[in-house]
Enzyme design. Structure first.
Site, PDB file in Angstrom:
ATOM      1  N   ASP A  82      -8.359 -77.208 -84.999  1.00 21.93           N
ATOM      2  CA  ASP A  82      -7.846 -76.180 -85.430  1.00 21.93           C
ATOM      3  C   ASP A  82      -6.398 -77.796 -85.916  1.00 21.93           C
ATOM      4  OD1 ASP A  82      -5.009 -75.709 -85.577  1.00 21.93           O
ATOM      5  OD2 ASP A  82      -5.525 -74.474 -83.828  1.00 21.93           O
ATOM      6  N   HIS A 123      -8.284 -73.268 -86.726  1.00 24.11           N
ATOM      7  CA  HIS A 123      -6.912 -72.962 -86.728  1.00 24.11           C
ATOM      8  C   HIS A 123      -6.650 -71.018 -86.711  1.00 24.11           C
ATOM      9  CE1 HIS A 123      -2.991 -72.080 -85.267  1.00 24.11           C
ATOM     10  NE2 HIS A 123      -2.286 -71.185 -86.165  1.00 24.11           N
ATOM     11  N   SER A 182      -1.691 -67.838 -82.586  1.00 27.31           N
ATOM     12  CA  SER A 182      -0.859 -68.649 -82.632  1.00 27.31           C
ATOM     13  C   SER A 182       1.103 -68.321 -82.546  1.00 27.31           C
ATOM     14  CB  SER A 182      -0.538 -68.720 -84.415  1.00 27.31           C
ATOM     15  OG  SER A 182      -0.419 -68.910 -85.331  1.00 27.31           O
TER      16      SER A 182
END
Length: 337
Positions: free
Chosen positions: A277, A305, A147
């Protein structure tokens, strides 16, 4: 009769002794769930052989967890995502590998200052300072980022190519993905409200915490209300800081930092992405592959995610496979891990 009483007393004492930790656990679960969460991380660090250490540089302190020593395989630097911490990883990678999981700038045990630059480029500079302080760059290492950490890892590899032998980006932020996600819709609402609405990634109640888990994870974890409250309590003192970082990373100079630096990446690249995601759309993988056609893309079915949380063993296996393949391609050691 006296002997019988002694036996009874022995059972009473034994029962009380066994009951104490049970009572302590129940009390912690009901009254101090945040303390229980900290004990949980401590336990798993200890079980996995990770040691918490500190590195000081010019009045700035980095906190990191590490395991193993530099050896025939490259060292692995792991960069966590927004509002997370080094324990995000709790690595399933083999114990003999040299692994370094650092708290990102301002997060958890790493120094937090009001004058700090928390943009992606600012964080890259800090991580480079950390790498130099612990001398991780004595030889090229493998960097893993997820991320926000993926955004930082990618820009780092572009800025310091000689230090990176290979890299893995997991659902990285910083890409103009063609398809919108649920989080993109939240972000648009936030922008229209001039950021007066609550940020979905900064929960302030157990209900909002549960919503964040639903947003970030395709796998539905059944989390007790007390644990949700504990997670809120652990994060609550840091929410103002999280808001500051969030505003930086969605700002003009950081939002697409990874994409703007992709053409400068020379290290072999692996991209791992959950197909479900809802934060950063999986279509971003194709965007990266278009700029860097030699990269390896691993898409995970029924995964969101939070890849590291949802598929920890699978993620570790994919990363290790990639590291070994790249090392063999360079003519390095070929023995099995």
């Amino acid at each position: 009769m006296a002997a019988d009483l002694d036996v009874v007393n022995l059972f009473v004492i034994a029962g009380a002794t066994l009951a104490l930790p049970i009572v302590a656990f129940v009390a912690s679960f009901l009254l101090w769930p945040s303390a229980l969460i900290k004990v949980y991380y401590w336990y798993w660090r200890r079980t996995l052989g990770l040691q918490v250490r500190y590195a000081d540089c010019g009045g700035y302190r980095f906190c990191f967890a590490c395991r193993g020593k530099p050896g025939t395989r490259p060292s692995i630097l792991m960069l966590h995502g927004f509002s997370a911490h080094k324990d995000t990883w709790l690595s399933y990678l083999p114990k003999h590998l040299h692994i370094v999981c650092v708290d990102m700038p301002g997060h958890e045990g790493t120094t937090r200052t009001s004058a700090e630059d928390y943009s992606i480029r600012g964080q890259v500079r800090r991580i480079h300072q950390f790498v130099e302080t612990v001398r991780l760059n004595r030889k090229p290492f493998h960097v893993v980022g997820t991320s926000m950490g993926g955004n930082v890892a990618g820009v780092y590899a572009a800025c310091y190519p000689a230090e990176i032998c290979s890299m893995t980006l997991i659902c990285p932020d910083g890409i103009r993905h063609p398809c919108e996600t649920k989080f993109d819709n939240h972000l648009q609402d936030l922008e229209h409200s001039n950021y007066t609405l609550n940020i979905p990634l900064i929960p302030t109640t157990p209900e909002e915490m549960e919503d964040m888990f639903r947003l970030c994870s395709h796998v539905r974890f059944k989390i007790p209300q007390q644990i949700l409250q504990g997670l809120v309590d652990v994060r609550q003192p840091h929410n103002t800081f999280y808001e500051e970082v969030f505003m930086e990373i969605v700002g003009e100079t950081s939002r697409y930092a990874l994409q703007e630096h992709l053409h400068l990446i020379t290290a072999p690249l692996q991209v791992i992405w959950g197909k479900k995601d809802q934060v950063v759309d999986v279509s971003g993988a194709a965007v990266i592959a278009e700029v860097l056609p030699g990269c390896r893309v691993d898409l995970l079915e029924n995964c969101g995610h939070s890849v590291v949380m949802e598929r920890p063993s699978r993620t570790a296996k994919l990363i290790l496979e990639f590291i070994i393949l790249q090392q063999e391609a360079r003519g390095g050691v070929k023995k099995s891990c």
